[in-house]
Design an enzyme around this catalytic site. Structure first.
Site, PDB file in Angstrom:
ATOM      1  CE  LYS A   8       2.147   8.035  -1.314  1.00 32.80           C
ATOM      2  NZ  LYS A   8       1.509   8.323  -2.624  1.00 32.80           N
ATOM      3  N   GLY A  37      10.003   2.241  -5.938  1.00 33.87           N
ATOM      4  CA  GLY A  37       9.982   3.538  -6.611  1.00 33.87           C
ATOM      5  C   GLY A  37      11.384   4.006  -6.941  1.00 33.87           C
ATOM      6  CB  SER A  38      12.639   7.335  -7.809  1.00 34.88           C
ATOM      7  OG  SER A  38      12.240   8.110  -6.687  1.00 34.88           O
ATOM      8  N   GLY A  55      13.870   6.625  -2.267  1.00 39.25           N
ATOM      9  CA  GLY A  55      14.429   5.594  -1.387  1.00 39.25           C
ATOM     10  C   GLY A  55      15.416   6.177  -0.376  1.00 39.25           C
ATOM     11  CD  GLU A  64      12.007  -5.113  -4.161  1.00 39.36           C
ATOM     12  OE1 GLU A  64      12.935  -5.135  -5.005  1.00 39.36           O
ATOM     13  OE2 GLU A  64      11.668  -6.094  -3.492  1.00 39.36           O
ATOM     14  CB  CYS A  88      12.037  -1.438 -11.437  1.00 36.50           C
ATOM     15  SG  CYS A  88      11.050  -2.873 -11.060  1.00 36.50           S
ATOM     16  CD  GLU A 110      14.753   3.346 -13.204  1.00 39.44           C
ATOM     17  OE1 GLU A 110      14.608   4.100 -12.235  1.00 39.44           O
ATOM     18  OE2 GLU A 110      14.450   2.141 -13.182  1.00 39.44           O
TER      19      GLU A 110
HETATM   20  P1  NAI Z   1       8.672   8.231  -6.908  1.00 39.93           P
HETATM   21  O1  NAI Z   1       9.713   7.403  -6.301  1.00 39.93           O
HETATM   22  O2  NAI Z   1       8.590   9.681  -6.573  1.00 39.93           O
HETATM   23  O3  NAI Z   1       7.212   7.611  -6.553  1.00 39.93           O
HETATM   24  C1  NAI Z   1       6.987   6.357  -5.972  1.00 39.93           C
HETATM   25  C2  NAI Z   1       6.097   6.505  -4.742  1.00 39.93           C
HETATM   26  O4  NAI Z   1       6.786   7.255  -3.747  1.00 39.93           O
HETATM   27  C3  NAI Z   1       4.774   7.234  -4.975  1.00 39.93           C
HETATM   28  O5  NAI Z   1       3.765   6.606  -4.216  1.00 39.93           O
HETATM   29  C4  NAI Z   1       5.052   8.614  -4.406  1.00 39.93           C
HETATM   30  O6  NAI Z   1       3.892   9.280  -3.957  1.00 39.93           O
HETATM   31  C5  NAI Z   1       5.947   8.284  -3.249  1.00 39.93           C
HETATM   32  N1  NAI Z   1       6.776   9.404  -2.772  1.00 39.93           N
HETATM   33  C6  NAI Z   1       7.307  10.422  -3.494  1.00 39.93           C
HETATM   34  N2  NAI Z   1       7.997  11.264  -2.695  1.00 39.93           N
HETATM   35  C7  NAI Z   1       7.905  10.770  -1.450  1.00 39.93           C
HETATM   36  C8  NAI Z   1       8.413  11.187  -0.185  1.00 39.93           C
HETATM   37  N3  NAI Z   1       9.150  12.300  -0.059  1.00 39.93           N
HETATM   38  N4  NAI Z   1       8.129  10.442   0.905  1.00 39.93           N
HETATM   39  C9  NAI Z   1       7.396   9.312   0.797  1.00 39.93           C
HETATM   40  N5  NAI Z   1       6.882   8.880  -0.367  1.00 39.93           N
HETATM   41  C10 NAI Z   1       7.136   9.588  -1.485  1.00 39.93           C
HETATM   42  O7  NAI Z   1       8.774   8.078  -8.463  1.00 39.93           O
HETATM   43  P2  NAI Z   1       8.258   9.102  -9.606  1.00 39.93           P
HETATM   44  O8  NAI Z   1       8.658  10.503  -9.250  1.00 39.93           O
HETATM   45  O9  NAI Z   1       6.841   8.862  -9.815  1.00 39.93           O
HETATM   46  O10 NAI Z   1       9.098   8.641 -10.858  1.00 39.93           O
HETATM   47  C11 NAI Z   1      10.404   9.176 -11.090  1.00 39.93           C
HETATM   48  C12 NAI Z   1      11.349   8.112 -11.572  1.00 39.93           C
HETATM   49  O11 NAI Z   1      11.488   7.124 -10.563  1.00 39.93           O
HETATM   50  C13 NAI Z   1      10.912   7.355 -12.794  1.00 39.93           C
HETATM   51  O12 NAI Z   1      11.194   8.011 -13.970  1.00 39.93           O
HETATM   52  C14 NAI Z   1      11.701   6.087 -12.638  1.00 39.93           C
HETATM   53  O13 NAI Z   1      12.992   6.273 -13.110  1.00 39.93           O
HETATM   54  C15 NAI Z   1      11.722   5.862 -11.149  1.00 39.93           C
HETATM   55  N6  NAI Z   1      10.677   4.916 -10.726  1.00 39.93           N
HETATM   56  C16 NAI Z   1      11.034   3.626 -10.487  1.00 39.93           C
HETATM   57  C17 NAI Z   1      10.080   2.699 -10.168  1.00 39.93           C
HETATM   58  C18 NAI Z   1      10.418   1.270  -9.928  1.00 39.93           C
HETATM   59  O14 NAI Z   1       9.609   0.401 -10.166  1.00 39.93           O
HETATM   60  N7  NAI Z   1      11.586   0.971  -9.393  1.00 39.93           N
HETATM   61  C19 NAI Z   1       8.649   3.036 -10.110  1.00 39.93           C
HETATM   62  C20 NAI Z   1       8.381   4.451 -10.306  1.00 39.93           C
HETATM   63  C21 NAI Z   1       9.383   5.329 -10.633  1.00 39.93           C
END
Ligand code: NAI
Ligand code: MG
Length: 496
Positions: free
Chosen positions: A188, A241-242, A246, A264, A299, A398
């Site tokens: 996804k 992701g966030s 997680g 991660e 990240c 972050e």
């Molecule tokens: P996010 O963690 O919401 O998105 C990452 C993935 O998780 C996307 O594919 C999203 O559709 C999915 N996702 C979101 N909610 C979910 C749920 N309830 N169940 C399953 N999957 C879900 O990150 P977002 O909102 O795009 O960014 C917010 C903050 O997160 C950023 O500002 C940053 O600080 C952090 N982040 C960290 C990343 C990393 O590489 N460690 C990458 C992206 C964001």
């Protein structure tokens, strides 16, 4: 290619918008689509299938069927390898299109899409293809009347949920080892950047990955992502992701089938510069690149710069002199070294941290504002705060944007204490010419990665992942195969 050539080619690109489920390109069962935008100018690029629980269920069923009948995992290793090599070749054939898609979809400069993202995605697929028949099982040291051997078997159905900051690169960090280990996958992509993952699904079919083995299902996190993570027939969620999401994934796993979860997550990575560093110019290059690369949406961004007090002011001058090189430009311009932040929301989030840092008393030494607003896109200039305290919000949360916080320290003990005073533990860096100090400090830093005299010494051969709230599980290297496999002990008893 020039900016004009990139614009011309981008205008003729066929952008993927359909899910890849069971070997077919399909719309969402509901018929819904969502507008996929580009942060370059805020316009809509294309409509993408808005998949939900029903589509996720179809994809998981297809993945399970493909796993059970062994159409992928049962293939001789040599054949699997050939198909994965073919996938890497097809990605190279479509390299320019993939690079343009990535840049349009999430705003990174085209030179990074080409030079880093797509190149490293191809490398991940190829590296795990090469590895797949080189990982052997074990024979245990049992008494003579028994032969016990330990084999690694694929887990089954892997759900991969990936972010938007390195869309194809992150997808391939997971798809490479998961496929090599013999799993079937439901991937996804992030709703902000689905294009290259969808294209990867199409190329995998063309390469001969059997139907159902790599499904790519675009949709929103709360619906499609949650449905995947709560699915009773998914064996692992591999996530980047966030931290907020997680945590939810662990709850979903606990409330469903106790599937494995690997996380991660983010970081607040310290880069420590000691006064005895051999080359402060190189350290300053790394300080700037470490936070401004990919607009700071990394990240392991070096977001906390810890500098020994005796050289702090002079060193900050060097960093400021380099920061201007990361002024955002049109992401499609090959000369641009920084592009747009991924969404308007992300830009506002970054700017809100600038406000908070000023209110809390840090000194804004550079930047802090939106630029190129007339383009309609979401650009923030390189931003440096001096006199940051490790208790400031800027040092604790972050930001995921081009915002650096400089913190002074007086000696080695204090540097280590500040570096470790964070809930995160992804990466750390240090600059020193003192070899004893380099080893000593690297062992004291609580993070999954430590880089001495060079930031982000990134290589597929070294495991990548975090300590503490930066998550658990590793991408890259042969260790990545561990999370996509399960150990089985088989014992044969015989007469001696
Ligand atoms: P996010 O963690 O919401 O998105 C990452 C993935 O998780 C996307 O594919 C999203 O559709 C999915 N996702 C979101 N909610 C979910 C749920 N309830 N169940 C399953 N999957 C879900 O990150 P977002 O909102 O795009 O960014 C917010 C903050 O997160 C950023 O500002 C940053 O600080 C952090 N982040 C960290 C990343 C990393 O590489 N460690 C990458 C992206 C964001
Ligand atoms: Mg997009």
């Amino acid at each position: 290619m020039t900016l004009q050539q990139n614009l011309d080619r981008a205008a003729t690109l066929a952008l993927p918008g359909l899910a890849v489920i069971d070997g077919k390109l399909v719309p969402a069962q509901s018929g819904k689509t969502f507008p996929n935008t580009t942060p370059r100018d805020g316009t809509v690029l294309n409509q993408v299938a808005e998949c939900g629980p029903a589509d996720i269920d179809a994809a998981v069923k297809a993945a399970r069927a493909s796993f059970e009948d062994g159409r992928w995992r049962g293939k001789p290793p040599r054949e699997k390898k050939k198909i994965m090599f073919r996938l890497a070749e097809l990605m190279e054939r479509d390299f320019e299109d993939l690079a343009l898609m990535e840049t349009l979809d999430m705003g990174k400069p085209i030179r990074d899409s080409r030079g880093f993202d797509i190149a490293s995605a191809v490398n991940s697929i190829r590296w795990y293809a090469e590895a797949l028949d080189k990982v052997y099982g074990e024979v245990a040291t049992t008494p003579a009347e028994r032969l016990s051997f330990i084999v690694r078997e694929p887990l089954g159905v892997v759900g991969a949920i990936i972010p938007w900051n390195f869309p194809l690169h992150m997808a391939c960090w997971k798809v490479g080892p998961a496929l090599a280990a013999g799993n079937s996958i439901v991937l996804k992509p992030a709703e902000q950047s689905p294009l290259t993952a969808l294209k990867l699904g199409e190329l995998a079919l063309e390469a001969g990955v059997p139907p159902g083995v790599l499904n790519v299902v675009p949709g929103f996190g709360e619906s499609a992502g949650q449905a995947l993570a709560r699915h009773m027939d998914v064996d692992l969620i591999a996530f980047t992701g966030s931290g907020e999401v997680g945590r939810k994934l662990m709850v979903y796993a606990g409330e469903s089938n106790l599937k494995r979860v690997s996380l991660e997550l983010g970081g607040k990575s310290p880069q420590i510069v000691f006064a005895d560093a051999e080359n402060l110019d190189e350290a300053a290059d790394a300080a700037a690149w470490g936070i401004f690369f990919n607009q700071g949406e990394v990240c392991n961004a070096a977001s906390r710069l810890l500098v020994e007090a005796s050289i702090k002011d002079a060193f900050v001058e060097k960093v400021l002199a380099r920061a201007g090189a990361y002024m955002p430009g049109d992401p499609l311009d090959p000369a641009s070294t920084a592009g747009a932040l991924v969404t308007e929301g992300q830009m506002k989030r970054v700017l809100s941290y600038v406000d908070v840092a000023q209110k809390e008393g840090a000194k804004l030494s550079l930047g802090g504002k939106r630029v190129r607003a007339e383009s309609g896109g979401y650009y923030v200039e390189p931003t440096v705060f001096d006199n940051v305290l490790n208790t400031h919000t800027l040092a604790r949360e972050e930001v995921f944007g081009p915002v650096l916080g400089v913190i002074a320290f007086k000696d080695e003990d204090e540097a280590v204490r500040i570096a470790n005073d964070t809930v995160y533990g992804l990466a750390s860096g240090l600059w020193t010419a003192n070899i004893s100090r380099a080893h000593r400090v690297s062992r004291k830093l609580r993070s999954g990665l430590v880089w001495i005299n060079g930031w982000d010494a990134c290589d597929i051969t070294v495991p990548f992942g975090g300590a503490k709230q930066s998550g658990f599980g590793r991408d890259r290297s042969l260790h990545a195969l561990e999370k996509y496999t399960e150990l089985k002990g088989i014992s044969v008893t015989y007469k001696v």
